[in-house]
Design a protein around this motif. Structure first.
Motif, short mmCIF file in Angstrom:
data_model
loop_
_atom_site.label_atom_id
_atom_site.label_comp_id
_atom_site.label_asym_id
_atom_site.label_seq_id
_atom_site.Cartn_x
_atom_site.Cartn_y
_atom_site.Cartn_z
N GLY A 166 0.81 -1.22 0.00
CA GLY A 166 0.00 0.00 0.00
C GLY A 166 0.83 1.26 0.00
O GLY A 166 0.32 2.34 -0.30
N LEU A 167 2.11 1.12 0.32
CA LEU A 167 2.99 2.28 0.26
C LEU A 167 2.98 2.92 -1.12
O LEU A 167 3.29 4.08 -1.28
CB LEU A 167 4.41 1.87 0.60
CG LEU A 167 4.64 1.67 2.09
CD1 LEU A 167 6.02 1.12 2.33
CD2 LEU A 167 4.46 3.00 2.79
N SER A 169 0.50 3.84 -2.94
CA SER A 169 -0.40 4.98 -3.04
C SER A 169 0.13 6.13 -2.17
O SER A 169 -0.11 7.29 -2.45
CB SER A 169 -1.81 4.60 -2.61
OG SER A 169 -1.88 4.39 -1.23
N TRP A 170 0.87 5.76 -1.12
CA TRP A 170 1.49 6.78 -0.30
C TRP A 170 2.51 7.57 -1.11
O TRP A 170 2.58 8.80 -1.07
CB TRP A 170 2.20 6.13 0.89
CG TRP A 170 2.65 7.14 1.85
CD1 TRP A 170 3.83 7.83 1.82
CD2 TRP A 170 1.92 7.63 2.97
NE1 TRP A 170 3.87 8.70 2.86
CE2 TRP A 170 2.72 8.61 3.58
CE3 TRP A 170 0.67 7.33 3.51
CZ2 TRP A 170 2.31 9.29 4.71
CZ3 TRP A 170 0.27 8.02 4.64
CH2 TRP A 170 1.08 8.99 5.23
N ARG A 172 2.64 8.09 -4.16
CA ARG A 172 2.09 8.92 -5.23
C ARG A 172 1.79 10.33 -4.74
O ARG A 172 2.12 11.30 -5.37
CB ARG A 172 0.84 8.28 -5.83
CG ARG A 172 1.12 7.44 -7.06
CD ARG A 172 -0.15 7.15 -7.81
NE ARG A 172 -1.13 6.50 -6.96
CZ ARG A 172 -1.27 5.20 -6.80
NH1 ARG A 172 -0.50 4.39 -7.49
NH2 ARG A 172 -2.18 4.71 -6.02
N LYS A 175 2.95 12.44 1.60
CA LYS A 175 2.55 13.22 2.77
C LYS A 175 3.82 13.59 3.56
O LYS A 175 4.90 13.05 3.31
CB LYS A 175 1.60 12.40 3.64
CG LYS A 175 0.25 12.10 2.97
CD LYS A 175 -0.76 13.16 3.32
CE LYS A 175 -2.16 12.90 2.80
NZ LYS A 175 -2.41 11.74 2.00
N ARG B 128 -11.69 9.26 -3.33
CA ARG B 128 -10.89 8.33 -2.54
C ARG B 128 -10.16 9.05 -1.42
O ARG B 128 -10.07 8.57 -0.30
CB ARG B 128 -9.89 7.60 -3.44
CG ARG B 128 -9.52 6.25 -2.86
CD ARG B 128 -8.71 5.44 -3.81
NE ARG B 128 -7.43 6.04 -4.10
CZ ARG B 128 -6.49 5.43 -4.82
NH1 ARG B 128 -6.72 4.24 -5.32
NH2 ARG B 128 -5.35 6.02 -5.05
N LEU B 158 -3.84 3.59 5.64
CA LEU B 158 -3.15 2.97 4.52
C LEU B 158 -2.91 1.49 4.79
O LEU B 158 -3.15 0.63 3.94
CB LEU B 158 -1.81 3.67 4.34
CG LEU B 158 -0.95 3.23 3.19
CD1 LEU B 158 -1.44 3.89 1.92
CD2 LEU B 158 0.51 3.61 3.44
N THR B 159 -2.44 1.18 5.98
CA THR B 159 -2.16 -0.20 6.35
C THR B 159 -3.42 -1.05 6.26
O THR B 159 -3.42 -2.14 5.69
CB THR B 159 -1.58 -0.27 7.78
OG1 THR B 159 -0.39 0.54 7.83
CG2 THR B 159 -1.23 -1.70 8.17
N LEU B 161 -6.42 -0.38 4.66
CA LEU B 161 -7.01 -0.48 3.32
C LEU B 161 -6.18 -1.37 2.41
O LEU B 161 -6.72 -2.15 1.61
CB LEU B 161 -7.15 0.91 2.70
CG LEU B 161 -8.21 1.82 3.34
CD1 LEU B 161 -8.30 3.15 2.59
CD2 LEU B 161 -9.57 1.12 3.35
N SER B 162 -4.88 -1.28 2.54
CA SER B 162 -4.02 -2.09 1.69
C SER B 162 -4.12 -3.56 2.04
O SER B 162 -4.16 -4.43 1.16
CB SER B 162 -2.58 -1.65 1.84
OG SER B 162 -2.48 -0.27 1.62
N ALA B 163 -4.14 -3.84 3.33
CA ALA B 163 -4.22 -5.23 3.77
C ALA B 163 -5.50 -5.87 3.24
O ALA B 163 -5.49 -6.98 2.72
CB ALA B 163 -4.19 -5.30 5.29
N ARG B 165 -7.23 -4.98 0.67
CA ARG B 165 -7.12 -5.11 -0.78
C ARG B 165 -6.41 -6.37 -1.18
O ARG B 165 -6.61 -6.91 -2.26
CB ARG B 165 -6.33 -3.93 -1.33
CG ARG B 165 -7.09 -3.08 -2.29
CD ARG B 165 -6.17 -2.07 -2.92
NE ARG B 165 -5.45 -2.59 -4.07
CZ ARG B 165 -4.87 -1.82 -4.98
NH1 ARG B 165 -4.90 -0.51 -4.83
NH2 ARG B 165 -4.26 -2.35 -6.01
#
Lengths: 196, 196
Positions: A166-167, A169-170, A172, A175, B128, B158-159, B161-163, B165
């Motif tokens: 998921g990093l 999307s981070w 992109r 933050k 999103r 992030l952690t 939502l990614s997990a 997914r």
DNA sequence: CCTACCGATCGGTAGG
DNA sequence: CCTACCGATCGGTAGG
């Protein structure tokens, strides 16, 4: 540490692969044309074929370089004498660092492997399955030794690998948080969820 | 619950969108041709255009239907009176259920949104971002009330939502584990990592 | 490294 | 819903 980086010693082929990784990440493999890639490299499209064999070869090179880096690292961690928790932490941190250092390549390997033709596709999937099995074995060892709580090991592997992915999307929409904070937060969240 | 399912009341357009979701998931949007889609539907390619306007319209329909489902659910959970932990758990469970019920559509929305043209692309990203902000706000509320450990809220979002997914890859090579086990394992891992 | 060009395939239209 | 067909673009080759 990695062959992915493009320094002064890199051949034209390396440059093309590097640019391809960037293009494929931004537009996707199928939506990227060799004309666009040639533009990025600074030559006409047919000239690319003096250095590479085909478009698909570029995708193969990217996916396999990434896979080799991950397999190499896990191979070293696998049988180390450290605690399971420490070993899993090392794997998590390596994934995060790879993502930060070789963003384009890792992203492409994660998203575009489906466009690989056989036999590359099946080989790639085979490698990934084996990678996940090694991770699951470490987690099961940790459960057996009461180091970890009793979770389904393959679900835990999935949770960890996906979270780390998921990093993407981070990266992109960057933050304001440092690499260290990011790593430590994520390790804490994922490892505390695992620990007893 | 969802407009995504294709029952007997569905129009030809719905059938086309459903088949498109399946095709786009398997081959990717750019690599899918309207001829292939027509084959799946059982007509010649030009006949598709009696029901739809363009290929890109199909991707838009899929991405926006999925986005609306998620936004609708989070909107309901957002201001409920339950604990932050319970609300986050509901969000996690909803994501897992959506993934199981509407695999093709969710997968396509997750992977192919980049192929949306503007203004659809920016609108989708805006939605999103807003979704993630609402989740982060719930987590921050939980940190303030000492319900959660002190983590960076956006990293935690992030952690999570990614997990969740990551179930995608699970669903590709179905392992022998029930939906309930999967949900409970994942909720435990992610929520225990969050809880104090 | 270029120009010139190939067969194939693409999304989509016309017309019935 | 079909057949016939369009202009554009694709990956890649020939030849120098």
């Amino acid at each position: 540490m990695s062959k992915i980086r493009t320094g002064q010693g890199s051949s034209k082929k390396d440059v093309i692969i590097k640019k391809a990784a960037s293009l494929f990440r931004q537009k996707g493999y199928a939506a990227s044309s060799m004309r666009e890639l040639a533009d990025l490299v600074g030559v006409e499209a047919p000239s690319l074929y003096n250095h590479i064999g085909s478009k698909s070869e570029l995708l193969q090179a990217i996916c396999y370089t990434v896979a080799n880096e991950f397999n190499g690292h896990l191979g070293k961690v696998k049988n180390s004498k450290e605690s399971c928790s420490k070993r899993i932490e090392q794997v998590i941190r390596f994934h995060i660092e790879m993502m930060l250092e070789s963003f384009d390549e890792v992203y492409v390997a994660n998203h575009e492997w489906k466009q690989l033709g056989d036999p590359f596709l099946s080989n790639f999937l085979q490698q990934r399955r084996s990678y996940e099995n090694v991770m699951a074995a470490i987690i099961e060892e940790g459960i057996a030794s009461k180091e970890f709580r009793k979770l389904h090991s393959h679900v835990a592997v999935l949770t960890i690998l996906s979270a780390v992915r998921g990093l993407e999307s981070w990266l992109r929409h960057r933050k304001n948080i440092s690499k260290e904070d990011l790593e430590n937060n994520m390790v804490e969240h994922l490892l505390n969820g695992l620990n007893k």
